[in-house]
Design an enzyme around this catalytic site. Structure first.
Site, short mmCIF file in Angstrom:
data_model
loop_
_atom_site.label_atom_id
_atom_site.label_comp_id
_atom_site.label_asym_id
_atom_site.label_seq_id
_atom_site.Cartn_x
_atom_site.Cartn_y
_atom_site.Cartn_z
N THR A 77 -10.16 1.64 -8.07
CA THR A 77 -11.11 2.75 -8.04
C THR A 77 -12.53 2.23 -8.13
O THR A 77 -12.76 1.11 -8.61
CB THR A 77 -10.84 3.75 -9.19
OG1 THR A 77 -11.77 4.83 -9.10
CG2 THR A 77 -10.99 3.09 -10.56
N HIS A 78 -13.49 3.06 -7.65
CA HIS A 78 -14.92 2.73 -7.80
C HIS A 78 -15.55 3.69 -8.79
O HIS A 78 -16.77 3.70 -8.94
CB HIS A 78 -15.63 2.86 -6.45
CG HIS A 78 -14.88 2.21 -5.34
ND1 HIS A 78 -13.99 2.87 -4.54
CD2 HIS A 78 -14.87 0.92 -4.95
CE1 HIS A 78 -13.46 2.02 -3.68
NE2 HIS A 78 -13.96 0.84 -3.91
N ARG A 101 -0.60 -0.76 -8.58
CA ARG A 101 -2.01 -0.48 -8.31
C ARG A 101 -2.18 1.04 -8.32
O ARG A 101 -1.51 1.75 -7.57
CB ARG A 101 -2.45 -1.00 -6.95
CG ARG A 101 -3.88 -0.53 -6.60
CD ARG A 101 -4.20 -0.64 -5.14
NE ARG A 101 -4.14 -2.02 -4.73
CZ ARG A 101 -3.73 -2.40 -3.52
NH1 ARG A 101 -3.32 -1.52 -2.64
NH2 ARG A 101 -3.71 -3.67 -3.21
N ASP A 141 0.84 -1.20 0.00
CA ASP A 141 0.00 0.00 0.00
C ASP A 141 0.88 1.25 0.00
O ASP A 141 2.04 1.21 0.40
CB ASP A 141 -0.85 0.06 1.27
CG ASP A 141 -2.00 -0.95 1.26
OD1 ASP A 141 -2.21 -1.62 0.24
OD2 ASP A 141 -2.67 -1.06 2.30
N MET A 142 0.28 2.37 -0.40
CA MET A 142 0.99 3.66 -0.28
C MET A 142 0.28 4.48 0.80
O MET A 142 -0.92 4.68 0.75
CB MET A 142 0.95 4.41 -1.62
CG MET A 142 1.82 5.64 -1.64
SD MET A 142 3.59 5.31 -1.30
CE MET A 142 4.16 4.76 -2.91
N LYS A 177 -10.86 17.76 -7.09
CA LYS A 177 -11.13 16.37 -7.50
C LYS A 177 -10.99 16.18 -9.01
O LYS A 177 -10.51 15.15 -9.48
CB LYS A 177 -12.53 15.98 -7.03
CG LYS A 177 -12.88 14.53 -7.28
CD LYS A 177 -14.20 14.19 -6.68
CE LYS A 177 -14.62 12.75 -6.91
NZ LYS A 177 -14.11 12.05 -8.06
N ARG A 215 -10.90 7.34 6.98
CA ARG A 215 -10.54 7.66 5.58
C ARG A 215 -11.65 7.25 4.63
O ARG A 215 -11.92 7.93 3.64
CB ARG A 215 -9.20 7.00 5.20
CG ARG A 215 -8.00 7.59 5.95
CD ARG A 215 -6.68 7.22 5.31
NE ARG A 215 -6.36 5.82 5.43
CZ ARG A 215 -5.68 5.27 6.44
NH1 ARG A 215 -5.24 6.03 7.44
NH2 ARG A 215 -5.42 3.99 6.46
P1 FDA Z 1 -14.20 8.64 -6.05
O1 FDA Z 1 -13.81 9.13 -4.70
O2 FDA Z 1 -14.29 9.60 -7.17
O3 FDA Z 1 -15.52 7.81 -5.94
C1 FDA Z 1 -16.24 7.33 -7.06
C2 FDA Z 1 -17.53 6.75 -6.55
O4 FDA Z 1 -17.27 5.58 -5.76
C3 FDA Z 1 -18.29 7.67 -5.59
O5 FDA Z 1 -19.13 8.55 -6.30
C4 FDA Z 1 -19.05 6.70 -4.72
O6 FDA Z 1 -20.21 6.28 -5.40
C5 FDA Z 1 -18.10 5.53 -4.63
N1 FDA Z 1 -17.26 5.61 -3.43
C6 FDA Z 1 -15.94 5.92 -3.37
N2 FDA Z 1 -15.50 5.85 -2.10
C7 FDA Z 1 -16.57 5.53 -1.35
C8 FDA Z 1 -16.74 5.31 0.03
N3 FDA Z 1 -15.74 5.41 0.92
N4 FDA Z 1 -17.97 4.97 0.46
C9 FDA Z 1 -19.01 4.83 -0.39
N5 FDA Z 1 -18.90 5.02 -1.73
C10 FDA Z 1 -17.70 5.36 -2.19
N6 FDA Z 1 -5.49 4.88 -1.08
C11 FDA Z 1 -4.22 5.16 -0.66
O7 FDA Z 1 -3.91 6.33 -0.43
N7 FDA Z 1 -3.31 4.15 -0.55
C12 FDA Z 1 -3.59 2.86 -0.83
O8 FDA Z 1 -2.74 1.98 -0.70
C13 FDA Z 1 -4.91 2.55 -1.29
N8 FDA Z 1 -5.27 1.28 -1.62
C14 FDA Z 1 -6.48 1.05 -2.24
C15 FDA Z 1 -6.78 -0.21 -2.75
C16 FDA Z 1 -7.96 -0.41 -3.44
C17 FDA Z 1 -8.25 -1.77 -4.03
C18 FDA Z 1 -8.89 0.65 -3.59
C19 FDA Z 1 -10.17 0.47 -4.35
C20 FDA Z 1 -8.61 1.88 -3.05
C21 FDA Z 1 -7.43 2.09 -2.35
N9 FDA Z 1 -7.13 3.35 -1.81
C22 FDA Z 1 -5.85 3.59 -1.38
C23 FDA Z 1 -8.19 4.38 -1.66
C24 FDA Z 1 -8.21 5.37 -2.82
O9 FDA Z 1 -7.08 6.20 -2.77
C25 FDA Z 1 -9.47 6.26 -2.80
O10 FDA Z 1 -9.46 7.03 -1.62
C26 FDA Z 1 -10.77 5.50 -2.86
O11 FDA Z 1 -10.70 4.43 -3.77
C27 FDA Z 1 -11.94 6.43 -3.31
O12 FDA Z 1 -11.71 6.94 -4.57
P2 FDA Z 1 -12.40 6.38 -5.92
O13 FDA Z 1 -11.30 6.05 -6.83
O14 FDA Z 1 -13.32 5.26 -5.63
O15 FDA Z 1 -13.14 7.57 -6.58
#
Ligand code: FDA
Length: 308
Positions: free
Chosen positions: A228-229, A181, A131-132, A198, A290
């Site tokens: 990402t989601h 990743r 992880d980062m 953003k 977070r």
């Molecule tokens: P964004 O925040 O734009 O969200 C897109 C959509 O996803 C939202 O509109 C919502 O519908 C849904 N969503 C996102 N987060 C949600 C939440 N918490 N609850 C409910 N719905 C949500 N970060 C980091 O700094 N170091 C790391 O090592 C990792 N590792 C990691 C692994 C994996 C497999 C994932 C998926 C994520 C991480 N992250 C991470 C977290 C990452 O940096 C980020 O904070 C989250 O993925 C949220 O950003 P999105 O890319 O989902 O996009």
């Protein structure tokens, strides 16, 4: 930055809140949305349920910034048990580790030894992900990765698109045939280090993701997990990767347990490779803050849990 997001990220680093809030029943109830339970068995049960749907997983035990070498040995032992139990149950399970959970604050040599132990334990079972964490650890984490990569080809590292430095970091890693990743980034960072808006973070993600697909399609070695989601980014990058030989078989979408379930189902239906990260463990407070900060509307789930 949104004031609620800023407050939640501040809370994630507050020791008093970390020791008192997790004892409250309504908070424990609310956190279940993001983790199936606190024990290894809870996580493995969820991995088995995902496996039954044809979805592989990544398991991570929550914890960070440990203070003694003995604690880091316990973390290594725990991940060894996870890997052994998953192999015994024939589950496609990878693990993801935090450098400060494995002793980075105590010295880079200790963290490197611990990650190398786990890379050996995970050999032949997919990627051992690093992880980062916050930007104070970016250099040390990339050094750790570079030091391990030559001997342990199965190690992968996370890069964050919100950091202004990441395009240069990615270019420096590409010659190593890296497993990357790509995520947006989850920590509180100052504007001189990370994009505050953003839309800039999203644009950087798309551009870095395309660079990785180009690298793989252009004959470069490696692997990319799009963590990402975000449905717009997932669609754009999955379509691009699937359409290009070299990249099509060397990418996956990675999502967190409990988030974006409808999107997860859609990906499974469309045959897009998907892996779900399942977290477990007792030290969930900073990680949970977070997750709330990522979508401040999540705070309503906590409030609803309190009312119930
Ligand atoms: P964004 O925040 O734009 O969200 C897109 C959509 O996803 C939202 O509109 C919502 O519908 C849904 N969503 C996102 N987060 C949600 C939440 N918490 N609850 C409910 N719905 C949500 N970060 C980091 O700094 N170091 C790391 O090592 C990792 N590792 C990691 C692994 C994996 C497999 C994932 C998926 C994520 C991480 N992250 C991470 C977290 C990452 O940096 C980020 O904070 C989250 O993925 C949220 O950003 P999105 O890319 O989902 O996009």
């Amino acid at each position: 930055m949104d004031p609620l997001r800023r407050t939640l990220l501040w809370a994630s680093t507050n020791p008093w809140l970390a020791s008192s809030l997790p004892r409250r029943r309504f908070v424990r109830r609310a956190v279940r949305r993001f983790m199936p339970g606190e024990t290894r068995d809870d996580a493995l049960r969820e991995a088995a349920a995902l496996d039954a749907r044809g979805v592989p997983s990544i398991l991570t035990m929550l914890g960070e910034n440990v203070e003694t070498e003995d604690e880091t040995r316990a973390v290594v032992d725990e991940y060894r048990r996870v890997l052994a139990a998953a192999a015994e149950r024939r589950l496609d399970v990878e693990v993801s580790v935090k450098p400060t959970h494995l002793g980075l604050d105590l010295g880079p040599a200790l963290a490197a030894r611990n990650v190398a132990d786990l890379a050996r334990a995970a050999a032949g079972r997919g990627t051992l992900w690093i992880d980062m964490e916050g930007s104070a650890y970016t250099d040390a984490t990339l050094d750790l990765y570079r030091g391990l990569k030559a001997e342990h080809g199965n190690v992968g590292v996370c890069l964050q698109s919100y950091l202004r430095r990441t395009p240069a970091d990615l270019e420096s890693l590409l010659p190593l045939s890296p497993r990357i990743r790509l995520v947006k980034g989850a920590y509180a960072e100052p504007p001189e280090r990370a994009f505050p808006a953003k839309r800039d973070v999203d644009a950087a993600y798309l551009s870095l993701g395309r660079r990785l697909v180009d690298h793989l399609a252009g004959g470069g070695d490696g692997f990319v997990g799009f963590g990402t989601h975000d449905p717009v980014l997932i669609r754009a990058l999955a379509d691009e990767a699937r359409g290009r030989a070299g990249a099509a078989e060397r990418f996956e979408i990675e999502m967190l347990y409990g988030i974006g379930r409808r999107e997860q189902d859609r990906l499974v239906e469309e045959g897009v490779p998907l892996r779900i990260l399942v977290s477990y463990g007792e030290a969930w407070f900073p990680w949970y803050m977070r997750r709330l900060a990522e979508r401040p509307a999540n705070v309503w789930f906590v409030v609803r849990s309190l009312i119930r």
